[in-house]
Each structure stands twice: as C-alpha cells, then as structure tokens.
Design an enzyme around this catalytic site. Structure first.
Site, PDB file in Angstrom:
ATOM      1  N   GLU A  56      -6.216  -8.914   4.193  1.00  0.00           N
ATOM      2  CA  GLU A  56      -6.704  -8.171   5.351  1.00  0.00           C
ATOM      3  C   GLU A  56      -7.587  -7.031   4.838  1.00  0.00           C
ATOM      4  O   GLU A  56      -7.097  -6.030   4.317  1.00  0.00           O
ATOM      5  CB  GLU A  56      -5.548  -7.590   6.175  1.00  0.00           C
ATOM      6  CG  GLU A  56      -6.036  -6.842   7.409  1.00  0.00           C
ATOM      7  CD  GLU A  56      -5.267  -5.558   7.687  1.00  0.00           C
ATOM      8  OE1 GLU A  56      -5.419  -5.029   8.792  1.00  0.00           O
ATOM      9  OE2 GLU A  56      -4.541  -5.075   6.798  1.00  0.00           O
ATOM     10  N   ASP A  89       0.555   4.698  -6.057  1.00  0.00           N
ATOM     11  CA  ASP A  89      -0.502   4.977  -7.032  1.00  0.00           C
ATOM     12  C   ASP A  89      -0.591   3.835  -8.044  1.00  0.00           C
ATOM     13  O   ASP A  89       0.211   3.756  -8.986  1.00  0.00           O
ATOM     14  CB  ASP A  89      -0.204   6.290  -7.752  1.00  0.00           C
ATOM     15  CG  ASP A  89      -1.297   6.678  -8.740  1.00  0.00           C
ATOM     16  OD1 ASP A  89      -2.332   5.975  -8.783  1.00  0.00           O
ATOM     17  OD2 ASP A  89      -1.108   7.678  -9.457  1.00  0.00           O
ATOM     18  N   ASP A  94      -8.201   5.440  -0.067  1.00  0.00           N
ATOM     19  CA  ASP A  94      -6.970   5.075  -0.766  1.00  0.00           C
ATOM     20  C   ASP A  94      -5.766   5.392   0.117  1.00  0.00           C
ATOM     21  O   ASP A  94      -4.873   4.566   0.288  1.00  0.00           O
ATOM     22  CB  ASP A  94      -6.899   5.843  -2.089  1.00  0.00           C
ATOM     23  CG  ASP A  94      -5.723   5.439  -2.962  1.00  0.00           C
ATOM     24  OD1 ASP A  94      -4.960   4.547  -2.564  1.00  0.00           O
ATOM     25  OD2 ASP A  94      -5.579   6.005  -4.053  1.00  0.00           O
ATOM     26  N   ASP A 107      -1.640  -7.217   2.905  1.00  0.00           N
ATOM     27  CA  ASP A 107      -1.945  -6.240   3.945  1.00  0.00           C
ATOM     28  C   ASP A 107      -2.788  -5.091   3.382  1.00  0.00           C
ATOM     29  O   ASP A 107      -2.572  -4.634   2.267  1.00  0.00           O
ATOM     30  CB  ASP A 107      -0.628  -5.682   4.502  1.00  0.00           C
ATOM     31  CG  ASP A 107      -0.844  -4.706   5.628  1.00  0.00           C
ATOM     32  OD1 ASP A 107      -1.404  -5.106   6.661  1.00  0.00           O
ATOM     33  OD2 ASP A 107      -0.452  -3.527   5.485  1.00  0.00           O
ATOM     34  N   ASN A 159       0.807  -1.217   0.000  1.00  0.00           N
ATOM     35  CA  ASN A 159       0.000   0.000   0.000  1.00  0.00           C
ATOM     36  C   ASN A 159       0.841   1.268   0.000  1.00  0.00           C
ATOM     37  O   ASN A 159       0.430   2.295  -0.539  1.00  0.00           O
ATOM     38  CB  ASN A 159      -0.926   0.003   1.221  1.00  0.00           C
ATOM     39  CG  ASN A 159      -1.800   1.235   1.276  1.00  0.00           C
ATOM     40  OD1 ASN A 159      -2.717   1.383   0.486  1.00  0.00           O
ATOM     41  ND2 ASN A 159      -1.500   2.138   2.199  1.00  0.00           N
ATOM     42  N   HIS A 201      -7.476  -0.517   1.010  1.00  0.00           N
ATOM     43  CA  HIS A 201      -6.901   0.759   0.603  1.00  0.00           C
ATOM     44  C   HIS A 201      -6.262   0.708  -0.783  1.00  0.00           C
ATOM     45  O   HIS A 201      -5.761   1.727  -1.258  1.00  0.00           O
ATOM     46  CB  HIS A 201      -5.834   1.190   1.605  1.00  0.00           C
ATOM     47  CG  HIS A 201      -6.289   1.201   3.025  1.00  0.00           C
ATOM     48  ND1 HIS A 201      -7.048   2.216   3.556  1.00  0.00           N
ATOM     49  CD2 HIS A 201      -6.125   0.291   4.017  1.00  0.00           C
ATOM     50  CE1 HIS A 201      -7.310   1.938   4.825  1.00  0.00           C
ATOM     51  NE2 HIS A 201      -6.764   0.776   5.134  1.00  0.00           N
TER      52      HIS A 201
END
Length: 484
Positions: free
Chosen positions: A263, A204, A196, A233, A104, A237
């Site tokens: 997750e 991105d 996000d 993970d 992320n 998001h």
C-alpha cells in the site's frame, strides 16, 4: 488449465467485533473459489491495542490471538486456532492467503520511558519547532501476557524515532526522538517534508536491532501461519532500503513465489514507479491513481471523458507490478481516505479491472458482501458474480480497444485455445443508451452472443466478417459472450 487470477480483500472497516471473521472465511471460501477468487487478502491478524481495533493499531506481532493481552485472547477476528483453520480451508480449495502486515508503528506500550525529543512541525517534519527537552513517552513494550514465548525482544524508546504523546504533560505533538545518529529515515515519501512518521510510536529501521527482530518475526510468522504472501501496510512511510531487504530475505526463506503487494497511497504514478525501481520491481503496488479516476468519473457522470479513464494510472504505465481495485477499507464512507466510487459507476469500474488483460484485480468485501456500521451499504454480489464469471471463463486472448467516444467505450478479448469458446465484447457508457460496432474475429461468424449482465435482453449475431453492433443501456455496462 491456467486461469485469470483474482484477489478479494476479505474485510471492510465495520466487520463485527464478534470473533467470527476467520470462521466466516472458512465458511465462504468454497463459494469464493467457485466464482473465480484465487486469493484472499485478510486483515491484520496480530494483537492490537483493543479487541475492537481493526488491527492497524498493532501491539504485539507475535500474538495471533493466543495470549491474554490488552484484555482479550482473541483478536477482533478470532483466535489463532481459528485463523490457522481458515488458512488451511483456503488452501484446501486452492485459494491463496495474503496477510496484512503492519510494520510502521507500535501502539499500546506497557510502560513509559523518559527520553529527549524535539517537536517538529506536523506539516513539515524537517522543521524543528522546539529546543530539546525530555518527555515521558509510551515506548516500552514488554508483552507480559506472552512472557517471552516466540520472542524475548523488549522494545525501548531507542528502537523508535518518533512518537505523538507526552504522558507527563498530557500533550499531543509530533516528537522526534533524539540520540546518536537518530533522524527520520531518508528513504521515505517526501510529503510533509519527510513522511517517516505516521502515528503512534514510529519504528526506526535505521536501528540494527529493529531490523533483525522484524526479519526474525516475518520469517517466523510466514512459517507459523503458512500464508502465501504479505500485503505491506503504509510502505511509503517505511525505509525503502529496509523494504527491499525485507522482501529479499523473506523470499529466500519462503521461496521466490511468496507474494508481496504494497500500500503506497499516492495517486502519482511516477512516485510509485520510482519506488518500484528502488526495490527492483520485487513487489506489486495498489493502483491508487486508478481508484481516484473511478471516483472522479462516478462524481462527474457523463461530463467525464471515458477515453481518459486510465490516464495517470499505474496500470497504464507499468502493468506488470500493479493490483487494480475499485474501493477498499480506507476509501469507504466515513474513513480516513474516503473517496467512495458511487454505486451507479461500480459495474463499469469493476468491468475495467476484471475484464482487461493488465493488472491483478482485487474485489472489495464491502462491495461483494456489504458494509456494516451506522450507515450500512448493501452488497453487490448479484452485480459482481456475472463479471467474475466473465473474467474466469471468457476474458482471455488479445485485447483490442475501442476508446473512440467521449461517453461510450468498449473493447474485445479475442479468446484463447486454452479456454474453448472464450472471448468477450465489453461496452459501457456514462451517458445515453448507445452501441458500438466491434470485431470479435472472422472465426466467430454466425455465432449468437448475449449480454451476461442481463441489461440487454436481445441476442446479437456476429456477421461474416466478425463484426456486430453491440448495444448498451444508458449509464451501464454490457458484457457479450457466446451463447451456450
């Protein structure tokens, strides 16, 4: 002989920063295999912003404890060589390894860059609260300690769409990075308007160079380590389109049996079902809703209606793509999502995930071996081993529920021919001592059964119709099986 599969999360938040965790895994894997653990989920193995970071403040995905970066060669858990030795040891004992993958964000950039941003409201990231202006952000990752080995990709500000710190003004905020077509990703959780952005420099996945590099890394990592699957993970998001493509491409390279669990920390089962549909049910998700039900039940005591324990859970609605758990590193005391299941209810919660037919259960290292830190918690190995034994040897066959009392519920598993003498009867109560008449099958007539947990000492004889009255002590669980 086929058996039930059981996963262990092999870490907790306060694992010592001694560089010996991969060695611990290597030393414990034979014991884990012996109690019925078939897979271990290991913490992030990649270099983080500091040696004592648990790995979620990820710096360099290509450094597995191999290069001198961020003041250390090893990670908190050990060196790359020790990691590979531990994975080999797991495979030698037929235990699969699932690596925790953090895609992320990135943290601990090597250089700053100047670029244009707008500030957004942290509580509604779709609400812009400033005019565009330039900041000096930590977004350039050159990895000088690795010097291009494994990959020569350099990360720049345009590979991210958000960050949280302006070095020039020493200011913290949620900054959305501006550029042609650069927005928050649409296909993410809608909490805070658009979720996000989570932390650090936010990757991105609308950028084609980012997508290509991340896919190249994942294929390299899977081949380099030989792991059997990924725990992804913070996927609520991350662009769901990217996640779907990521799973497909990695499996194309590694084979269809390569395992994925995500997750998606949202207790709403419908939100998780929507995500599963989005990715064509190609991944399992942790049952966060069930965890919160366990937490609530442990706090309310006998005021909680045990008949409703699975209400709102993913395992109730979609049992084929779910990993059930009681607690984990985020829910343990003092952590970001603290929602610890009280000790008195832990045996019941574990029975509810280990001894039923639906879901892929995950045992928490902190429950099995204990939690370190300023307020340590003892492990519950002596409580968990009988439940693991019951899952491995007895918890097979058709399941019949007796969820017919507010405080006292039970179920039976009728056993299977593939597992001789299998079958069990489980009863639990969050109130006073009680009992429940349950049927384990006429073919069991005359058998003597006993409580594997040791809570109830008296043996039980199955009558000619396959019935027996199974007692349970107050605030506890008993697991009855055929006495050898």
């Amino acid at each position: 002989m086929p058996s039930n599969y059981t996963m262990m999360q092999f870490f907790e938040w306060h694992v010592p920063n001694d560089g010996k965790h991969w060695q611990r895994l290597k030393e414990h894997v034979e014991e884990l295999q012996g109690v019925g653990i078939n897979a271990v989920w290991i913490p992030p193995v990649t270099k983080a912003i500091s040696q004592d970071d648990n790995g979620y403040g990820v710096y360099d995905l290509y450094d597995l404890g191999e290069f001198d970066q961020k003041g250390t060669v090893r990670t908190k858990y050990g060196t790359k060589e020790e990691l590979l030795e531990a994975i080999h040891a797991c495979h030698d004992h037929d235990v699969m390894v699932y690596a925790d993958i953090v895609m992320n964000h990135k943290a601990g950039a090597d250089e700053t860059e100047t670029f244009e941003v707008v500030e957004v409201d942290p509580d509604n990231r779709t609400d812009v609260i400033s005019d565009p202006y330039d900041i000096e952000g930590w977004t350039k990752f050159t990895f000088p300690g690795r010097d291009g080995e494994h990959s020569d990709f350099i990360w720049h500000y345009y590979h991210f769409n958000g960050t949280d710190y302006d070095q020039a003004e020493e200011k913290d905020a949620v900054f959305r990075i501006l550029g042609d077509g650069k927005e928050w990703n649409d296909h993410v959780d809608d909490e805070f308007g658009n979720y996000d952005y989570l932390m650090f420099a936010n990757i991105d996945y609308n950028h084609p160079e980012v997508v290509e590099e991340t896919l190249n890394w994942a294929k390299w990592f899977a081949a380099e380590t030989g792991v059997d699957g990924f725990r992804l993970d913070a996927i609520k998001h991350i662009n769901h389109n990217f996640i779907s493509d990521f799973i497909w491409q990695v499996r194309e390279e590694q084979g269809g049996g390569f395992y994925f669990v995500g997750e998606f920390w949202n207790p709403d089962a419908e939100a998780k079902e929507e995500f599963l549909e989005y990715v064509d049910y190609s991944i399992d998700l942790f049952d966060v809703g069930l965890h919160y039900r366990f937490h609530e039940a442990s706090e309310k005591g006998e005021d909680f209606d045990l008949r409703t324990i699975f209400e709102g859970s993913l395992v109730e609605k979609h049992e084929a793509n779910v990993v059930t758990f009681v607690d984990n590193h985020d829910s343990q005391p003092g952590e970001s999502l603290e929602s610890w299941v009280d000790d008195w209810f832990k045996p019941m919660a574990y029975a509810l995930i280990l001894l039923r037919e639906d879901g892929y259960p995950c045992v928490f290292y902190g429950d099995y071996y204990g939690i370190d830190g300023d307020e340590p918690i003892d492990g519950k190995k002596e409580m968990l081993d009988p439940l693991l034994h019951a899952r491995n040897q007895y918890s097979y066959g058709e399941q019949i529920d007796y969820f017919d009392h507010h405080s006292t519920i039970g179920w039976v598993r009728l056993g299977s021919e593939d597992h001789p003498d299998s079958g069990c009867a489980v009863i639990m109560t969050n109130g006073e001592p009680g009992s429940k008449t349950m049927n384990v099958g006429e073919h069991r007539a005359g058998e003597i059964w006993h409580d594997l947990t040791g809570s109830v000492e008296d043996d039980i004889e199955i009558d000619e119709e396959g019935n027996a009255d199974f007692p349970v002590d107050g605030g506890s669980v008993s697991v009855y099986v055929k006495k050898e």
